[in-house]
Design a protein around this motif. Structure first.
Motif, mmCIF file in Angstrom:
data_model
loop_
_atom_site.group_PDB
_atom_site.id
_atom_site.type_symbol
_atom_site.label_atom_id
_atom_site.label_comp_id
_atom_site.label_asym_id
_atom_site.label_seq_id
_atom_site.Cartn_x
_atom_site.Cartn_y
_atom_site.Cartn_z
ATOM 1 N N GLU A 22 0.846 -1.367 0.070
ATOM 2 C CA GLU A 22 -0.203 -0.112 -0.008
ATOM 3 C C GLU A 22 0.855 1.376 0.067
ATOM 4 O O GLU A 22 0.563 2.335 -0.724
ATOM 5 C CB GLU A 22 -0.934 0.026 1.210
ATOM 6 N N ALA A 23 1.963 1.130 0.764
ATOM 7 C CA ALA A 23 2.779 2.308 0.830
ATOM 8 C C ALA A 23 3.458 2.527 -0.722
ATOM 9 O O ALA A 23 3.659 3.585 -1.014
ATOM 10 C CB ALA A 23 4.021 2.160 1.852
ATOM 11 N N VAL A 24 3.983 1.506 -1.205
ATOM 12 C CA VAL A 24 4.604 1.449 -2.561
ATOM 13 C C VAL A 24 3.371 2.450 -3.565
ATOM 14 O O VAL A 24 3.990 3.055 -4.228
ATOM 15 C CB VAL A 24 4.758 0.059 -3.067
ATOM 16 N N ALA A 25 2.365 1.762 -3.453
ATOM 17 C CA ALA A 25 1.284 2.222 -4.437
ATOM 18 C C ALA A 25 1.055 3.819 -4.171
ATOM 19 O O ALA A 25 0.947 4.501 -5.157
ATOM 20 C CB ALA A 25 -0.330 1.729 -4.176
ATOM 21 N N ARG A 26 1.110 4.258 -2.903
ATOM 22 C CA ARG A 26 0.627 5.640 -2.762
ATOM 23 C C ARG A 26 2.139 6.331 -3.065
ATOM 24 O O ARG A 26 1.800 7.770 -3.366
ATOM 25 C CB ARG A 26 0.554 5.907 -1.112
ATOM 26 N N ALA A 79 1.978 9.469 -5.703
ATOM 27 C CA ALA A 79 2.502 10.948 -5.465
ATOM 28 C C ALA A 79 3.370 11.405 -6.404
ATOM 29 O O ALA A 79 3.995 12.606 -6.610
ATOM 30 C CB ALA A 79 2.923 10.993 -3.894
ATOM 31 N N THR A 80 4.145 10.580 -6.918
ATOM 32 C CA THR A 80 5.233 10.655 -8.093
ATOM 33 C C THR A 80 5.201 10.279 -9.377
ATOM 34 O O THR A 80 4.589 11.176 -10.289
ATOM 35 C CB THR A 80 6.724 10.151 -7.277
ATOM 36 N N GLU A 81 5.529 9.132 -9.818
ATOM 37 C CA GLU A 81 5.704 8.918 -11.164
ATOM 38 C C GLU A 81 3.974 8.987 -11.935
ATOM 39 O O GLU A 81 3.877 9.003 -13.188
ATOM 40 C CB GLU A 81 6.186 7.331 -11.477
ATOM 41 N N LEU A 82 2.971 8.525 -10.881
ATOM 42 C CA LEU A 82 1.764 8.445 -11.621
ATOM 43 C C LEU A 82 0.833 9.935 -11.449
ATOM 44 O O LEU A 82 -0.321 9.704 -11.517
ATOM 45 C CB LEU A 82 1.071 7.241 -10.906
ATOM 46 N N SER A 83 1.705 10.826 -11.213
ATOM 47 C CA SER A 83 0.806 12.225 -10.860
ATOM 48 C C SER A 83 0.631 12.960 -12.020
ATOM 49 O O SER A 83 -0.073 14.059 -11.972
ATOM 50 C CB SER A 83 1.511 13.056 -10.031
ATOM 51 N N GLY A 84 0.927 12.578 -13.349
ATOM 52 C CA GLY A 84 0.867 13.318 -14.443
ATOM 53 C C GLY A 84 -0.599 13.153 -15.302
ATOM 54 O O GLY A 84 -1.574 12.435 -14.588
ATOM 55 N N ARG A 85 -0.499 13.354 -16.583
ATOM 56 C CA ARG A 85 -1.617 13.244 -17.235
ATOM 57 C C ARG A 85 -1.891 11.861 -17.593
ATOM 58 O O ARG A 85 -1.185 11.134 -18.472
ATOM 59 C CB ARG A 85 -2.033 14.313 -18.449
ATOM 60 N N ALA A 89 -7.511 4.570 -7.006
ATOM 61 C CA ALA A 89 -7.421 5.906 -7.290
ATOM 62 C C ALA A 89 -7.924 6.226 -8.461
ATOM 63 O O ALA A 89 -7.462 7.502 -9.046
ATOM 64 C CB ALA A 89 -5.972 6.477 -7.022
ATOM 65 N N GLY A 90 -8.342 5.278 -9.481
ATOM 66 C CA GLY A 90 -8.962 5.445 -10.744
ATOM 67 C C GLY A 90 -7.883 5.638 -11.780
ATOM 68 O O GLY A 90 -7.817 6.402 -12.794
ATOM 69 N N ILE A 91 -6.600 5.221 -11.580
ATOM 70 C CA ILE A 91 -5.321 5.181 -12.293
ATOM 71 C C ILE A 91 -5.517 3.755 -13.494
ATOM 72 O O ILE A 91 -5.490 2.875 -12.945
ATOM 73 C CB ILE A 91 -4.174 5.292 -11.487
#
Length: 400
Positions: free
Chosen positions: A81-85, A89-95, A116-118
């Protein structure tokens, strides 16, 4: 023997004898004609990759009935869960980001990503694990990851911003195809993040039970750096983690895209280059084998009752290398339903549900899941209150 990574000469240093498929827990009526192979490991004299001499067909290890579930441990659930968060917050925060996980198991990491809908995809050859993933809302493809699989994903979903894999890449003997697939699928600014047990910790702790069929390679910073460079990639950062008795998180990127972290050079410089270190490791493992068998035999002769705790994959190594069977350990308790009512591979010790542990409590419990010792001992405080003691064999044989 030639290195499967760089074709250099491999120097064998440890022979653990005949071993079974570590997660092939047997029905009592199916113990005949069990598959065995010779478990030997060596180290490449060029790239320092530690690897097994004999390759096991992947379908024998990873299939629909593969019993391991990542979410079985509360500690590992928290870790993933920490890995996912962290990724969110970093690599998956873009468009419109996209993440692919190689060896997603029951989807414990991707569940948080999905919520998170990613956009995401898990790739795992175990149909049972994939079914568990789908039930938790994770999108999964039942397959082995290689160059062909990567091409299919690319055509359907586009490039991945993150390709992640925990305790899986070291299982795959055909890493050339895996890295060609990563090169094809990874976005230019993307990262390939691997978590795997660290050779340095294995050597220091004499944790020889980390050597079993699934762990085809034992990674070090030096060997992973050589591996990724051969495939046109760059090891840009590492992080030393406590899980599984010592793990390294390797962040891999395209050359020049990331600043190389100082830990890469620091930890690499601390790693052994003297091959005598590996010979010493094998000798210490043999000493542990002899001490453990002597202890269990003495306790049996004294009328003490010893059972096993945690029918882990790595327990296959120590049970079969030490020649420990039901005469020394009548049963092993394990919380995995798919293992209960079966026999441990090779050693044929019955696996019982956790309720058997307290019915009644034994005098001693041999802890095979030693990498979860803190979590287990906190849960089993009543065992200690009844006078029970734990037998450990990492980093040496001792009683807790």
């Amino acid at each position: 023997m030639k290195c499967r990574i760089c074709s250099g000469n491999v120097r064998k240093f440890f022979d653990l004898g005949p071993q079974p498929i570590s997660d092939a827990f047997l029905l009592p009526a199916a113990r005949e004609n069990e598959f065995l192979y010779r478990l030997q490991v060596g180290v490449c004299e060029s790239c320092m990759m530690v690897q097994q001499a004999e390759e096991i067909p992947r379908q024998k290890m990873f299939h629909a009935d593969y019993p391991y579930r990542s979410s079985g441990s509360a500690l590992m659930r928290q870790h993933f869960e920490a890995v996912a968060r962290r990724f969110l917050a970093t690599e998956l925060s873009g468009r419109d980001p996209f993440i692919v996980e190689i060896g997603s198991n029951d989807g414990v990491m991707l569940k948080t990503i999905s919520e998170a809908g990613i956009r995401h995809l898990g790739v795992d050859p175990s149909g049972g694990a994939a079914e568990a993933s789908a039930e938790s809302g994770v999108r999964v493809q039942v397959d082995f990851f290689d160059e062909t699989t990567a091409g299919t994903i690319l055509a359907r979903d586009g490039q991945a911003d993150v390709i992640y894999s925990a305790n899986t890449v070291s299982h795959i003997s055909y890493l050339d195809s895996v890295f060609r697939g990563v090169d094809k699928l990874l976005a230019e600014d993307g990262v390939f993040v691997i978590e795997d047990r660290y050779l340095g910790d294995i050597l220091e702790q004499t944790a020889f039970d980390q050597i079993y069929d699934e762990h085809f390679y034992l990674f070090s910073v030096r060997s992973v750096q050589a591996l990724v460079q051969l495939h046109g990639l760059e090891l840009s950062d590492i992080e030393h983690l406590p899980v599984h008795g010592g793990t390294i998180r390797y962040t891999i990127s395209r050359p020049g895209r990331r600043v190389i972290g100082p830990e890469v050079g620091r930890l690499r410089a601390s790693e052994p280059v003297d091959f005598s270190v590996f010979d010493d490791f094998a000798r210490r493992a043999a000493d542990i084998r002899d001490e453990l068998v002597t202890l269990l035999t003495r306790l049996r002769e004294e009328g003490r009752r010893v059972v096993g705790y945690g029918a882990t994959a790595k327990s296959a190594t120590i049970l079969n290398y030490c020649g420990i069977g039901p005469d020394l350990i009548p049963y092993i308790c394990d919380s995995t339903p798919g293992k209960q009512g079966r026999l441990t591979p090779g050693s044929h010790i019955p696996v019982l549900a956790p309720e058997s542990f307290a019915d009644p409590y034994p005098d001693y419990a041999l802890l095979f899941a030693w990498n979860h010792a803190e979590e287990i001992m906190a849960k089993e405080q009543a065992f200690r209150q009844h006078g029970g003691q734990w037998i450990m064999y990492v980093p040496g044989v001792h009683i807790v």
